[in-house]
Design an enzyme around this catalytic site. Structure first.
Site, PDB file in Angstrom:
ATOM      1  N   ARG A 137      -2.335  13.466  10.676  1.00 22.15           N
ATOM      2  CA  ARG A 137      -2.307  13.278  12.120  1.00 22.15           C
ATOM      3  C   ARG A 137      -3.635  13.696  12.871  1.00 22.15           C
ATOM      4  O   ARG A 137      -4.175  12.949  13.294  1.00 22.15           O
ATOM      5  CB  ARG A 137      -1.075  14.419  12.611  1.00 22.15           C
ATOM      6  N   ASP A 138      -3.975  14.978  12.751  1.00 19.84           N
ATOM      7  CA  ASP A 138      -5.132  15.521  13.401  1.00 19.84           C
ATOM      8  C   ASP A 138      -6.524  14.540  12.651  1.00 19.84           C
ATOM      9  O   ASP A 138      -7.235  14.220  13.460  1.00 19.84           O
ATOM     10  CB  ASP A 138      -5.572  16.810  13.202  1.00 19.84           C
ATOM     11  N   HIS A 164      -5.267  27.180  12.916  1.00 25.19           N
ATOM     12  CA  HIS A 164      -5.726  25.925  13.008  1.00 25.19           C
ATOM     13  C   HIS A 164      -7.059  26.002  13.325  1.00 25.19           C
ATOM     14  O   HIS A 164      -7.225  25.986  14.506  1.00 25.19           O
ATOM     15  CB  HIS A 164      -4.630  25.203  13.766  1.00 25.19           C
ATOM     16  N   HIS A 216     -10.958  24.268  13.761  1.00 28.75           N
ATOM     17  CA  HIS A 216     -11.792  23.287  13.454  1.00 28.75           C
ATOM     18  C   HIS A 216     -13.136  23.911  13.411  1.00 28.75           C
ATOM     19  O   HIS A 216     -13.606  25.068  13.600  1.00 28.75           O
ATOM     20  CB  HIS A 216     -11.728  22.422  14.655  1.00 28.75           C
ATOM     21  N   CYS A 218      -9.502  16.617  18.318  1.00 25.38           N
ATOM     22  CA  CYS A 218      -8.711  16.166  19.592  1.00 25.38           C
ATOM     23  C   CYS A 218      -9.247  15.055  20.262  1.00 25.38           C
ATOM     24  O   CYS A 218     -10.254  15.431  20.821  1.00 25.38           O
ATOM     25  CB  CYS A 218      -8.255  17.291  20.151  1.00 25.38           C
ATOM     26  N   ASN A 258     -11.566  19.366  11.244  1.00 28.30           N
ATOM     27  CA  ASN A 258     -10.773  20.554  11.189  1.00 28.30           C
ATOM     28  C   ASN A 258     -11.499  21.318   9.948  1.00 28.30           C
ATOM     29  O   ASN A 258     -12.220  20.590   8.952  1.00 28.30           O
ATOM     30  CB  ASN A 258      -9.521  19.908  10.397  1.00 28.30           C
TER      31      ASN A 258
HETATM   32  P1  HMG Z   1       2.142  10.419  31.039  1.00 29.58           P
HETATM   33  O1  HMG Z   1       1.643   9.202  31.233  1.00 29.58           O
HETATM   34  O2  HMG Z   1       2.273  11.649  31.973  1.00 29.58           O
HETATM   35  O3  HMG Z   1       3.838  10.346  30.555  1.00 29.58           O
HETATM   36  O4  HMG Z   1       1.985  10.887  29.531  1.00 29.58           O
HETATM   37  P2  HMG Z   1       4.990   9.848  31.685  1.00 29.58           P
HETATM   38  O5  HMG Z   1       6.045  10.922  31.403  1.00 29.58           O
HETATM   39  O6  HMG Z   1       4.325   9.773  33.058  1.00 29.58           O
HETATM   40  O7  HMG Z   1       5.334   8.554  31.327  1.00 29.58           O
HETATM   41  C1  HMG Z   1       4.451   7.449  31.145  1.00 29.58           C
HETATM   42  C2  HMG Z   1       4.966   6.455  30.167  1.00 29.58           C
HETATM   43  O8  HMG Z   1       4.578   7.185  29.020  1.00 29.58           O
HETATM   44  C3  HMG Z   1       6.374   6.085  30.171  1.00 29.58           C
HETATM   45  O9  HMG Z   1       6.523   4.695  29.821  1.00 29.58           O
HETATM   46  C4  HMG Z   1       6.946   6.937  29.144  1.00 29.58           C
HETATM   47  O10 HMG Z   1       8.349   6.631  28.781  1.00 29.58           O
HETATM   48  C5  HMG Z   1       5.963   7.196  28.226  1.00 29.58           C
HETATM   49  P3  HMG Z   1       6.491   3.502  30.608  1.00 29.58           P
HETATM   50  O11 HMG Z   1       7.795   3.767  31.776  1.00 29.58           O
HETATM   51  O12 HMG Z   1       5.166   3.363  31.607  1.00 29.58           O
HETATM   52  O13 HMG Z   1       6.670   2.304  29.713  1.00 29.58           O
HETATM   53  N1  HMG Z   1       5.924   8.134  27.182  1.00 29.58           N
HETATM   54  C6  HMG Z   1       6.097   8.291  26.239  1.00 29.58           C
HETATM   55  N2  HMG Z   1       5.749   7.181  25.241  1.00 29.58           N
HETATM   56  C7  HMG Z   1       5.867   7.701  23.885  1.00 29.58           C
HETATM   57  N3  HMG Z   1       5.879   8.983  23.491  1.00 29.58           N
HETATM   58  C8  HMG Z   1       6.147   9.934  24.229  1.00 29.58           C
HETATM   59  C9  HMG Z   1       6.169   9.583  25.486  1.00 29.58           C
HETATM   60  N4  HMG Z   1       6.291  10.450  26.675  1.00 29.58           N
HETATM   61  C10 HMG Z   1       6.340   9.458  27.685  1.00 29.58           C
HETATM   62  N5  HMG Z   1       6.243  11.175  23.842  1.00 29.58           N
HETATM   63  C11 HMG Z   1       2.071  12.014  27.480  1.00 29.58           C
HETATM   64  C12 HMG Z   1       2.142  12.053  28.845  1.00 29.58           C
HETATM   65  C13 HMG Z   1       2.178  13.338  26.963  1.00 29.58           C
HETATM   66  C14 HMG Z   1       2.963  11.121  26.735  1.00 29.58           C
HETATM   67  C15 HMG Z   1       0.550  11.296  27.183  1.00 29.58           C
HETATM   68  O14 HMG Z   1      -0.381  12.197  27.747  1.00 29.58           O
HETATM   69  C16 HMG Z   1       0.107  11.521  25.817  1.00 29.58           C
HETATM   70  O15 HMG Z   1       0.852  10.886  24.958  1.00 29.58           O
HETATM   71  N6  HMG Z   1      -0.869  12.149  25.183  1.00 29.58           N
HETATM   72  C17 HMG Z   1      -1.324  12.382  24.019  1.00 29.58           C
HETATM   73  C18 HMG Z   1      -1.368  13.717  23.447  1.00 29.58           C
HETATM   74  C19 HMG Z   1      -2.135  13.798  22.115  1.00 29.58           C
HETATM   75  O16 HMG Z   1      -1.734  13.138  21.344  1.00 29.58           O
HETATM   76  N7  HMG Z   1      -3.379  14.629  22.026  1.00 29.58           N
HETATM   77  C20 HMG Z   1      -3.733  14.965  20.709  1.00 29.58           C
HETATM   78  C21 HMG Z   1      -2.890  15.639  19.964  1.00 29.58           C
HETATM   79  S1  HMG Z   1      -3.174  17.507  20.445  1.00 29.58           S
HETATM   80  C22 HMG Z   1      -4.493  18.105  19.253  1.00 29.58           C
HETATM   81  O17 HMG Z   1      -4.914  17.305  18.498  1.00 29.58           O
HETATM   82  C23 HMG Z   1      -4.543  19.673  19.302  1.00 29.58           C
HETATM   83  C24 HMG Z   1      -4.277  20.283  17.939  1.00 29.58           C
HETATM   84  O18 HMG Z   1      -4.520  19.689  16.757  1.00 29.58           O
HETATM   85  C25 HMG Z   1      -4.209  21.639  17.980  1.00 29.58           C
HETATM   86  C26 HMG Z   1      -5.631  22.165  18.270  1.00 29.58           C
HETATM   87  O19 HMG Z   1      -6.941  21.648  17.458  1.00 29.58           O
HETATM   88  O20 HMG Z   1      -5.894  22.636  19.192  1.00 29.58           O
HETATM   89  C27 HMG Z   1      -2.505  19.858  17.893  1.00 29.58           C
HETATM   90 MG    MG Z   2      -6.305  20.199  15.819  1.00 29.79          MG
END
Ligand code: HMG
Ligand code: MG
Length: 313
Positions: A12-13, A205, A207, A238, A247
Site C-alpha cells: 500500500r504505502d 509508522h 518514514h 504519501c 518508509n
Molecule cells: P472527494 O473528491 O472529496 O470525495 O475525495 P467526494 O466524497 O466528494 O466524492 C467524489 C467522488 O469520489 C464520488 O464519485 C465518490 O463516490 C467518490 P463520483 O460521484 O464523482 O463518481 N469516492 C470514492 N471512490 C472510491 N473510494 C472511496 C471514495 N470516496 C468517495 N473511498 C477522497 C475524497 C477521500 C475519496 C479522496 O480525497 C481520496 O481518495 N484521497 C486519497 C487519499 C490517499 O490515498 N492518501 C494516501 C494514503 S494516506 C498515507 O499515505 C499516510 C499514511 O501512510 C500514514 C503516514 O505516513 O502518515 C497512512
Molecule cells: Mg506512510
C-alpha cells in the site's frame, strides 16, 4: 515481552506513489513473498478514489485473491471514509485502517476534509467497521510535523489518539508522514501518548527521509511500543505530503530488533527475495540503510554453500 509485531505496508504505502503501473498479479506475488518471509500482518491496498491514487484502483480485485491464497494472514486495507469501508467490506476485507491527519491542511490535501470533519468521519468509519465485525487501525498522520503547517502540537495528537481509541480502534498508529522526527521527539511524544492510550494499542509508522527511521524505532521500543509499520525495501511515501520519502525499511527494523534481543518472526532471506522481486518490478535499486551489508552477507552464505559449507543466516 521480547516479541515485536510488524505490519508490512509495502503493497500500500510502498506502491501507492509509484508512477509505473503494477499489475494485480504482481501485487499478489509480492504479498505472497512477504507472507512467506514471516510477515504475519500486511497492509494490502487502499479503497480510495482511483482518480486520486490510480495505483490502488484494483483494490476490490486484489482483496479476494489474497483472502483465497492466505486465509490466516492478518491483512488490512486503508479506507478514508464510509464509502471506502463499504467497498472494502464488499471485497471481503478483514481489517481496515482510517487515516486522520493531525492538522487542518494535511487532511484537506489528503482526503479533502478539514480536521473536525475528518475526525468525525474516522470515528463513524471505525464504529461502522466494528459493527461489521472488522478489525480496525487508526493512523494519526503528521504526528510530529506537517509539510504545510510546521510542528504539530502534541496536544492535538493526544486528543486525536484518545478519540480514535474511544471510537474502538484496535491499534492507533502514530505516523511520521514526512520523516522529520528524531529519537528525542519520539521518546517525548510516545511517553505522553502512553499516558493517554493503552501502550499495547500503540503502533508507530516511520518514514526514513532523514535517516532516523531505525533510531526512531529504537526510541519507540524504549518507550514500550511493540507494534511497528515498515515497508520492505523502504519503498513508500504519501503522494499528498510534499517531501515524504520512503518508509522505514522492514529489513532495517528486523536487523536492528533481532540484534537487540527482540524476535520478529521474519526471515531475512525471505525479505531479500521480496526485495529482489520489488526491484525487478520497479526497475531500480531498493533497500534500506543496511541493504549493501545484507547483500554482501547473503553472497558470502551463497559462496560458502556452493563450497559445501554451512553458514548461519
Ligand atoms: P472527494 O473528491 O472529496 O470525495 O475525495 P467526494 O466524497 O466528494 O466524492 C467524489 C467522488 O469520489 C464520488 O464519485 C465518490 O463516490 C467518490 P463520483 O460521484 O464523482 O463518481 N469516492 C470514492 N471512490 C472510491 N473510494 C472511496 C471514495 N470516496 C468517495 N473511498 C477522497 C475524497 C477521500 C475519496 C479522496 O480525497 C481520496 O481518495 N484521497 C486519497 C487519499 C490517499 O490515498 N492518501 C494516501 C494514503 S494516506 C498515507 O499515505 C499516510 C499514511 O501512510 C500514514 C503516514 O505516513 O502518515 C497512512
Ligand atoms: Mg506512510
Amino acid at each position: 515481552m521480547n516479541r515485536i509485531f510488524i505490519t508490512d505496508v509495502a503493497p500500500r504505502d510502498g506502491l501507492q506513489n509509484q508512477p509505473q503501473p503494477v499489475s494485480t498479479q504482481a501485487k499478489l506475488e509480492l504479498i505472497g513473498l512477504l507472507a512467506a518471509a514471516g510477515l504475519s500482518s500486511i497492509e494490502l491496498t487502499s479503497f480510495v478514489s482511483p482518480k486520486a491514487v490510480p495505483q490502488m484502483a484494483d483494490a476490490a480485485e486484489l482483496v479476494p485473491l489474497v483472502n483465497a491464497g492466505h486465509p490466516s494472514l492478518r491483512s488490512s486495507v486503508l479506507v478514508p471514509n464510509l464509502k471506502g469501508l463499504e467497498r472494502a467490506h464488499l471485497a471481503g476485507a478483514r481489517e481496515i485502517a482510517v487515516v486522520l491527519s493531525a492538522t487542518e491542511t494535511m487532511n484537506r490535501k489528503n482526503i479533502n476534509m478539514g480536521l473536525a470533519q475528518a475526525t468525525e468521519v474516522s470515528e463513524q468509519t471505525l464504529l461502522a467497521a466494528h459493527q461489521l465485525g472488522l478489525r480496525t487501525r487508526a493512523y494519526v498522520a503528521v504526528a510530529f510535523d506537517c509539510p504545510f503547517e510546521g510542528a504539530t502540537p502534541l496536544d492535538t495528537v493526544l486528543q486525536l489518539a484518545s478519540r480514535m481509541q474511544a471510537a474502538g480502534a484496535g491499534e492507533i498508529v502514530i505516523a511520521d508522514t514526512i520523516g522529520s522526527a528524531s529519537p528525542g521527539m519520539v521518546k517525548e511524544r510516545l511517553s505522553a501518548l502512553a499516558g493517554t492510550v493503552a501502550v499495547d494499542k500503540l503502533a508507530v509508522h516511520f518514514h526514513d527521509t532523514r535517516g532516523m527511521g531505525v533510531a526512531n524505532a529504537w526510541a519507540a521500543l524504549e518507550a514500550g511500543v511493540r507494534r511497528f509499520d515498515a515497508s520492505t525495501g523502504g519503498l513508500g511515501g504519501c503522494p499528498f505530503a510534499p517531501g515524504a520519502a520512503g518508509n522505514l525499511a522492514t529489513e532495517d527494523l528486523v536487523l536492528m530488533a533481532e540484534r537487540s534481543g527482540f524476535s520478529t518472526g521474519v526471515s531475512m532471506d525471505g525479505l531479500m527475495t521480496a526485495i529482489d522481486f520489488l526491484e525487478a518490478q520497479m526497475q531500480r535499486p531498493l533497500g534500506g540503510r543496511a541493504i549493501s551489508w545484507l547483500r554482501r552477507e547473503r553472497q558470502k552464505r551463497r559462496d560458502a554453500s556452493a563450497q559445501g559449507m554451512d553458514v548461519p543466516a
